[in-house]
Design an enzyme around this catalytic site. Structure first.
Site, short mmCIF file in Angstrom:
data_model
loop_
_atom_site.label_atom_id
_atom_site.label_comp_id
_atom_site.label_asym_id
_atom_site.label_seq_id
_atom_site.Cartn_x
_atom_site.Cartn_y
_atom_site.Cartn_z
N CYS A 1 82.12 75.33 28.06
CA CYS A 1 81.99 76.66 27.46
C CYS A 1 82.63 76.70 26.08
O CYS A 1 82.06 76.16 25.14
CB CYS A 1 82.56 77.70 28.43
SG CYS A 1 81.92 79.34 28.08
N HIS B 1 81.16 76.37 33.87
CA HIS B 1 82.54 76.00 34.22
C HIS B 1 82.63 75.33 35.59
O HIS B 1 83.00 76.01 36.57
CB HIS B 1 83.40 77.27 34.30
CG HIS B 1 83.60 77.98 33.01
ND1 HIS B 1 84.63 77.69 32.15
CD2 HIS B 1 82.90 78.99 32.43
CE1 HIS B 1 84.58 78.48 31.10
NE2 HIS B 1 83.53 79.28 31.23
N GLU C 1 84.92 73.64 36.68
CA GLU C 1 86.33 73.66 37.11
C GLU C 1 86.66 74.90 37.94
O GLU C 1 87.73 74.96 38.55
CB GLU C 1 87.26 73.58 35.88
CG GLU C 1 87.34 74.82 35.00
CD GLU C 1 86.19 74.96 34.01
OE1 GLU C 1 85.17 74.24 34.14
OE2 GLU C 1 86.30 75.81 33.11
N1 GLN Z 1 82.50 83.14 24.32
C1 GLN Z 1 83.62 82.26 24.30
C2 GLN Z 1 83.81 81.61 22.93
O1 GLN Z 1 83.12 81.89 22.00
C3 GLN Z 1 83.49 81.19 25.34
C4 GLN Z 1 83.64 81.78 26.72
C5 GLN Z 1 84.18 80.84 27.75
O2 GLN Z 1 84.72 79.77 27.45
N2 GLN Z 1 84.11 81.25 28.98
O3 GLN Z 1 84.69 80.81 22.78
#
Ligand code: GLN
Length: 201
Positions: free
Chosen positions: A81, A175, A177
């Protein structure tokens, strides 16, 4: 064979969950904040969180350039992410001052799947992960707009690229994790072992 030591960049984000998942996938896992700590690990995970914050703290802690150098040198790295955003050579709509480490020839769109309250779960088929699809947890997740010739798409969700690998760098929009299913972390640990133990030896 001795166990790989894998760091989790611990500036912000879901560090603890990755430490637990890596340990479950038979790695020694430890938090990394400083260049000296980075120098001691075989590989690194970049957690989910807020990529703008992680970017700013990485510069502040003096670890951004060392991170770029190690990724350039081929250190295995896995970003989830916000971590995926950190591995993108290019991001769309960066916040001002937001830098990435880079390493994967891809263009990533932040928050592409919508806002926090549009977070969702979906079954995702990930190339290289045997068995049932992975449960993908998407939280204000990015997607990959496009990849360059060197990058391999490992998964898509509704036509959008959500997992990519280029050499020793792996990235997912979601994710693993957070799910208790450690197969994606195992895939990464296997990449680390393969890197440390070339077949030619
Ligand atoms: N939207 C977040 C960002 O721009 C990422 C979100 C996440 O890691 N769950 O970093």
């Amino acid at each position: 064979m001795n166990t790989p030591v894998i760091g989790v960049l611990a500036l912000q984000g879901d560090v603890r969950e990755h430490l637990i998942a890596l340990a479950a996938a038979d790695a020694v896992a430890r938090p990394v904040r400083r260049p000296e700590e980075l120098a001691e690990v075989d590989a690194l995970v970049l957690p989910g969180g807020e990529s703008t914050t992680i970017s700013k703290l990485a510069v502040l802690f003096g670890v951004m350039e060392p991170l770029r150098a190690r990724v350039r040198d081929g250190m295995p790295v896995y970003g989830t992410c916000a971590g995926m955003i950190m591995l993108a050579d290019k991001i769309l709509d960066p916040r001002s001052g937001q830098e990435t480490i880079g390493g994967i020839d891809m263009i990533v769109r932040r928050n592409a799947f919508g806002r926090q309250n549009e977070s969702f779960e979906a079954a995702v088929d990930v190339r290289g992960v045997a068995g049932d699809p992975v449960e993908g947890v998407f939280i204000r997740a990015p997607w990959v707009e496009s990849v360059g010739a060197g990058a391999e798409v490992l998964a898509e969700h509704e036509g959008h690229i959500v997992a990519v690998r280029q050499g020793n760098a792996l990235a997912t929009s979601f994710h693993p994790e957070l799910t208790g299913d450690h197969r994606v972390h195992s895939l990464f640990v296997d990449m680390v072992r393969a890197y440390r133990t070339p077949e030619s030896l």
